[in-house]
Design a protein around this motif. Structure first.
Motif, mmCIF file in Angstrom:
data_model
loop_
_atom_site.group_PDB
_atom_site.id
_atom_site.type_symbol
_atom_site.label_atom_id
_atom_site.label_comp_id
_atom_site.label_asym_id
_atom_site.label_seq_id
_atom_site.Cartn_x
_atom_site.Cartn_y
_atom_site.Cartn_z
ATOM 1 N N UNK A 67 0.802 -1.224 0.000
ATOM 2 C CA UNK A 67 0.000 0.000 0.000
ATOM 3 C C UNK A 67 0.839 1.282 0.000
ATOM 4 N N UNK A 68 2.019 1.229 0.608
ATOM 5 C CA UNK A 68 2.870 2.421 0.689
ATOM 6 C C UNK A 68 4.026 2.360 -0.311
ATOM 7 N N UNK A 69 3.848 1.655 -1.418
ATOM 8 C CA UNK A 69 4.912 1.534 -2.408
ATOM 9 C C UNK A 69 5.342 2.924 -2.894
ATOM 10 N N UNK A 70 6.623 3.059 -3.120
ATOM 11 C CA UNK A 70 7.183 4.296 -3.693
ATOM 12 C C UNK A 70 7.722 3.964 -5.068
ATOM 13 N N UNK A 71 7.415 4.822 -6.044
ATOM 14 C CA UNK A 71 7.850 4.611 -7.418
ATOM 15 C C UNK A 71 8.655 5.839 -7.848
ATOM 16 N N UNK A 151 6.004 -5.785 -3.513
ATOM 17 C CA UNK A 151 6.963 -4.767 -3.928
ATOM 18 C C UNK A 151 6.761 -3.531 -3.058
ATOM 19 N N UNK A 152 7.864 -3.046 -2.462
ATOM 20 C CA UNK A 152 7.799 -1.854 -1.614
ATOM 21 C C UNK A 152 8.410 -0.615 -2.266
ATOM 22 N N UNK A 153 9.350 -0.817 -3.193
ATOM 23 C CA UNK A 153 10.007 0.295 -3.889
ATOM 24 C C UNK A 153 10.250 -0.111 -5.333
#
Length: 163
Positions: A67-71, A151-153
């Motif tokens: 939910x807090x993934x950074x792209x 996937x987190x980042x």
């Protein structure tokens, strides 16, 4: 237009949001089968992405992301949540672009007590023409938590025309 196309191609690399957990498919990082596990997860994530014009496939794609993934995208900027990522994916990528992994470039590195990092090169193909003219490097940080990989980042960089 070319800058926007590069940005759109970057969306293909992994924008999405997690709606349901993704079951772990192997033992924790350090397992000899880690590369195959992450390769299969990458394949499943982007098989769904490549069909994301279907809401069911978009949801399936989204399930691979925290939910807090950074792209982080070299030409498109940063997106800080899966909600924003999936909105951009739906708006700019679904039905327009597909992603193809450059198989020989795929690498996996375990991260102790966390998960793994995958990296490599992928190409982006226009759905209408099947022209695969763009490619970029990617790096994805995967977390294995409670038996689920997410996937987190995501980093998407070095966008260029295929040589």
């Amino acid at each position: 237009m070319q800058g926007r196309c590069a940005w759109l191609m970057g969306l293909c690399l992994g924008w999405g949001m997690a709606l349901t957990p993704v079951a772990a498919q192997a033992a924790p990082a350090g397992d000899p089968g880690l590369r195959e596990t992450l390769y299969q997860l990458d394949r499943q994530l982007f098989d769904a992405f490549n069909q994301c014009a279907s809401p069911t496939e978009l949801d399936k794609h989204a399930a691979y992301f925290d939910p807090a993934v950074e792209f982080y995208h070299d030409t498109g900027g940063v997106t800080w949540s899966r909600e924003a990522m999936i909105a951009n994916t739906q708006r700019y990528a679904c039905g327009r672009y597909t992603r193809q992994l450059v198989e020989a470039s795929f690498e996996v590195s375990p991260v102790k007590d966390f998960g793994a990092i995958t990296s490599g090169v992928h190409r982006f193909c226009q759905v209408a023409t099947q022209d695969c003219a763009g490619e970029a490097r990617f790096l994805m940080v995967w977390r294995l938590q409670h038996g689920q990989w997410r996937v987190t980042r995501v980093l998407s960089f070095g966008h260029r025309a295929v040589q």
